[in-house]
Scaffold this motif. Structure first.
Motif, PDB file in Angstrom:
ATOM      1  N   ASN A  15       0.806  -1.219   0.000  1.00 34.22           N
ATOM      2  CA  ASN A  15       0.000   0.000   0.000  1.00 34.22           C
ATOM      3  C   ASN A  15       0.840   1.270   0.000  1.00 34.22           C
ATOM      4  N   GLU A 121      -9.372  -2.362  -7.682  1.00 30.11           N
ATOM      5  CA  GLU A 121      -9.361  -1.974  -6.274  1.00 30.11           C
ATOM      6  C   GLU A 121      -8.560  -0.699  -6.060  1.00 30.11           C
ATOM      7  N   GLN A 125      -9.977   3.023  -4.789  1.00 27.87           N
ATOM      8  CA  GLN A 125      -9.357   3.674  -3.640  1.00 27.87           C
ATOM      9  C   GLN A 125      -8.917   5.097  -3.957  1.00 27.87           C
ATOM     10  N   ASP A 126      -8.416   5.327  -5.159  1.00 29.83           N
ATOM     11  CA  ASP A 126      -7.770   6.605  -5.469  1.00 29.83           C
ATOM     12  C   ASP A 126      -8.667   7.619  -6.174  1.00 29.83           C
ATOM     13  N   ARG A 131     -15.252   5.434  -8.400  1.00 34.44           N
ATOM     14  CA  ARG A 131     -16.167   4.802  -7.446  1.00 34.44           C
ATOM     15  C   ARG A 131     -17.614   5.104  -7.805  1.00 34.44           C
TER      16      ARG A 131
END
Length: 256
Positions: A15, A121, A125-126, A131
């Motif tokens: 991560n 994924e 997240q970014d 999303r």
């Protein structure tokens, strides 16, 4: 060896900012590979293109080897579709090295684009935009992948026998007109094989196109798993799950 495996695992699964940049670099490499495939379809084969083919094949092989090294379930995952796509891409890029008889495999290197699915994924997240519009983006990517693969198949199977398919743009034009059932008739695929290929383009292409239209025109949802009932799709501003009423915590920057 364990030290190398641990470092590779950090790059592929970690991560840290360095690991994220590395994975975005892999995505960029995939996109460049696809652009290279399209660009070289308009040019005659040359020694420079063969060298570039081999170099890309070696890089994909290195990536595949690294992933295999850190895989905790190598035997089970060896036949995973993503790994099979990698192996096909490797063979198809290196095929010119062993002879033009395997040249047909070059069309299969388009499956390299599927590798971008592994970054879902990370994109969730970014990027808030991703999303919020994930289903639309995935449906559009699926349609584009299909068009790209079928265009490559039409080009490779028709360019030597069909005077109407002179380059990749001609094959793309036929694929899109067949997929949309426009059917101008100025380019056709002769023979039983050509007709069957046209049917495949129409049936599967229309299905993917309708899927894209479906997600475009239905109410916008975001992907977030409810910890109680498992419902995955919610309104962007939802505070409670519509299915079970549990409180959900959707990451948001606020809605204007």
């Amino acid at each position: 060896m364990n030290g190398l495996a641990d470092r590779l695992r950090e790059y592929y699964e970690g991560n840290s900012e360095e690991a994220q940049r590395f994975r975005y670099g892999l995505m960029a490499f995939d996109v460049v590979t696809i652009l290279f495939i399209v660009a070289t379809s308009f040019t005659p084969r040359s020694v420079y293109i063969e060298i570039a083919d081999a170099a890309i094949g070696v890089l994909i092989l290195a990536d595949f080897t690294a992933r295999f090294t850190i895989d905790r379930n190598r035997i089970r995952n060896f036949v995973h579709p993503a790994n099979l796509a990698d192996m096909v891409a490797i063979v198809s890029f290196l095929a010119p090295v062993v002879g033009e008889g395997l040249g047909f495999l070059r069309i299969l290197r388009t499956v390299r684009l599927l590798r971008t699915y592994r970054t879902l994924e990370l994109l969730r997240q970014d990027f808030r935009f991703f999303r919020a519009h994930e289903e639309v983006i995935i449906a559009a990517v699926n349609l584009c992948v299909f068009i790209f693969v079928m265009t490559g198949l039409v080009y490779e199977t028709q360019r030597y026998t069909n005077k109407d398919i002179g380059n990749y743009a001609d094959a793309l034009y036929f694929t899109v007109t067949a997929l949309t059932t426009t059917g101008f008739g100025d380019i056709t695929l002769p023979g039983t094989g050509g007709r069957l290929l046209s049917v495949i383009v129409m049936i599967f292409g229309v299905t993917l196109f309708l899927r894209l239209a479906q997600v475009l025109f239905r109410p916008n949802k975001v992907t977030h798993e409810c910890k109680v009932c498992g419902l995955m799709r919610h309104d962007p501003d939802a505070v409670h799950c519509k299915h079970c009423g549990a409180t959900i915590h959707i990451a948001t920057e606020g809605l204007g």
